[in-house]
Design a protein around this motif. Structure first.
Motif, PDB file in Angstrom:
ATOM      1  N   PRO A  90       0.818  -1.218   0.000  1.00  0.00           N
ATOM      2  CA  PRO A  90       0.000   0.000   0.000  1.00  0.00           C
ATOM      3  C   PRO A  90       0.852   1.269   0.000  1.00  0.00           C
ATOM      4  CG  PRO A  90      -0.852  -1.576   1.581  1.00  0.00           C
ATOM      5  CD  PRO A  90       0.469  -2.100   1.114  1.00  0.00           C
ATOM      6  N   VAL A  94       0.388   4.024  -3.026  1.00  0.00           N
ATOM      7  CA  VAL A  94       0.021   5.425  -2.784  1.00  0.00           C
ATOM      8  C   VAL A  94       1.045   6.354  -3.439  1.00  0.00           C
ATOM      9  CG1 VAL A  94      -0.237   7.208  -1.005  1.00  0.00           C
ATOM     10  CG2 VAL A  94      -1.251   4.938  -0.667  1.00  0.00           C
ATOM     11  N   MET A 150      -7.983   0.733  -4.513  1.00  0.00           N
ATOM     12  CA  MET A 150      -8.307   0.646  -3.096  1.00  0.00           C
ATOM     13  C   MET A 150      -9.403  -0.383  -2.836  1.00  0.00           C
ATOM     14  SD  MET A 150      -8.197   4.712  -2.091  1.00  0.00           S
ATOM     15  CE  MET A 150      -8.761   4.391  -0.406  1.00  0.00           C
ATOM     16  N   GLY A 153      -7.931  -3.825  -3.322  1.00  0.00           N
ATOM     17  CA  GLY A 153      -7.132  -4.213  -2.177  1.00  0.00           C
ATOM     18  C   GLY A 153      -7.980  -4.655  -1.008  1.00  0.00           C
ATOM     19  N   THR A 158      -6.382  -6.533   1.869  1.00  0.00           N
ATOM     20  CA  THR A 158      -5.385  -5.518   2.200  1.00  0.00           C
ATOM     21  C   THR A 158      -6.093  -4.203   2.471  1.00  0.00           C
ATOM     22  OG1 THR A 158      -3.754  -6.582   0.755  1.00  0.00           O
ATOM     23  CG2 THR A 158      -3.322  -4.305   1.412  1.00  0.00           C
ATOM     24  N   ASP A 159      -5.858  -3.629   3.634  1.00  0.00           N
ATOM     25  CA  ASP A 159      -6.567  -2.428   4.041  1.00  0.00           C
ATOM     26  C   ASP A 159      -5.893  -1.192   3.442  1.00  0.00           C
ATOM     27  OD1 ASP A 159      -8.162  -0.585   5.173  1.00  0.00           O
ATOM     28  OD2 ASP A 159      -7.732  -1.080   7.262  1.00  0.00           O
ATOM     29  N   PHE A 160      -6.582  -0.575   2.466  1.00  0.00           N
ATOM     30  CA  PHE A 160      -6.060   0.628   1.829  1.00  0.00           C
ATOM     31  C   PHE A 160      -6.735   1.895   2.352  1.00  0.00           C
ATOM     32  CE2 PHE A 160      -4.408  -2.222  -1.453  1.00  0.00           C
ATOM     33  CZ  PHE A 160      -3.201  -1.625  -1.731  1.00  0.00           C
ATOM     34  N   PHE A 244      -2.362   8.345   4.832  1.00  0.00           N
ATOM     35  CA  PHE A 244      -2.840   6.966   4.754  1.00  0.00           C
ATOM     36  C   PHE A 244      -2.364   6.130   5.940  1.00  0.00           C
ATOM     37  CE2 PHE A 244      -4.132   7.914   0.495  1.00  0.00           C
ATOM     38  CZ  PHE A 244      -5.070   6.955   0.175  1.00  0.00           C
TER      39      PHE A 244
END
Length: 284
Positions: A90, A94, A150, A153, A158-160, A244
């Protein structure tokens, strides 16, 4: 005779003021500008998304392929251990999307004027209109692609989601404005001096490396970091990454004051150059 006796005088009948015929009401300058921008926006949007059947695919495939390559490289360099308090994938995504936003803003300006040269026959259309419309369209497209990544993910576990949404949105808008400012400058230079366009396209890859998109700059020697921090893109990417990942340790020397000094200077210089060279850009 009878009329005189009755005290009546024949006079021409006056038309009430409301019945007076008048021409079409003139539109304000802002209304004309909005109409021009909307028409150019639709023209650009159709050209970017519908002329090429693979247009949307390549817009998504480029960052996806780049991300997969970097993930493969990560397995050899163990990049996870180099980023403090932020997951590597991530973190890199970004930074990559933020850099592409600036890069495309800068490169879209290069061909915006020549692509809309036929429209300059209309006095309402100016060279700057094409640059602004292209950057707005590209910003919307990049935002949609970023949101798509996002969501993808999140679906993959996966936490975006940003820890500080306002800072993340502010960082994204700041990077877009920097790209717009650079695009205004490059649109004039690239149109008047053709060699400038080639140079700008050549420096985008080195710029990606020295902007800290792939690897964190904190690992570099201090004497080298001082020079790399002259690049305003680094400051913008570090700011949005901190939005983020709240616990992320930004590169030493990150300053949004420095970033905004560059952004506002680029915007002001680009606007001044378009005013100064407007007629030359139309006839180039």
């Amino acid at each position: 005779m009878n009329d005189d006796m009755n005290g009546e005088i024949n006079t021409p009948t006056e038309r009430p003021s409301g019945d007076k015929k008048s021409g079409p009401k003139a539109r304000s300058a802002w209304a004309v500008t909005r109409s021009v921008w909307f028409a150019m926006f639709m023209r650009e949007a159709i050209g970017r998304t519908m002329t090429d059947r693979m247009g949307w695919f390549w817009m998504i495939a480029e960052p996806a392929a780049f991300l997969l390559i970097m993930i493969g490289i990560r397995s050899f360099i163990r990049g996870d251990s180099l980023v403090v308090n932020a997951p590597f994938i991530p973190w890199m995504l970004v930074g990559m999307m933020g850099f592409f936003l600036v890069r495309e803003g800068m490169q879209q300006g290069l061909g915006a004027i020549n692509a809309n040269k036929a429209l300059f026959a209309y006095r309402q259309v100016h060279p700057i209109d094409g640059v602004l419309v292209r950057n707005i369209l590209d910003g919307l497209i990049r935002t949609a692609i970023f949101l798509l990544f996002m969501v993808g993910g999140l679906m993959l576990g996966t936490d975006f989601r940003p820890d500080n949404g306002f800072q993340a949105i502010g960082g994204w808008m700041s990077l877009w404005l920097l790209g717009l400012g650079l695009g205004l400058v490059t649109s004039v230079l690239g149109t008047l001096i053709l060699e400038v366009a080639k140079i700008i396209r050549m420096v985008t890859l080195p710029l990606l490396i020295i902007s800290g998109v792939i690897m964190p700059l904190n690992q570099l020697p201090h004497y080298l970091l001082d020079y790399l921090m002259l690049n305003p893109i680094v400051h913008g990417l570090e700011y949005i990454r901190h939005g983020f990942f709240d616990g992320y340790k930004v590169v030493h020397g990150t300053s949004m004051t420095y970033f905004w000094a560059w952004t506002l200077s680029a915007l002001a210089l680009g606007l001044l150059m378009h005013v100064r060279f407007k007629e030359r850009l139309k006839s180039q």
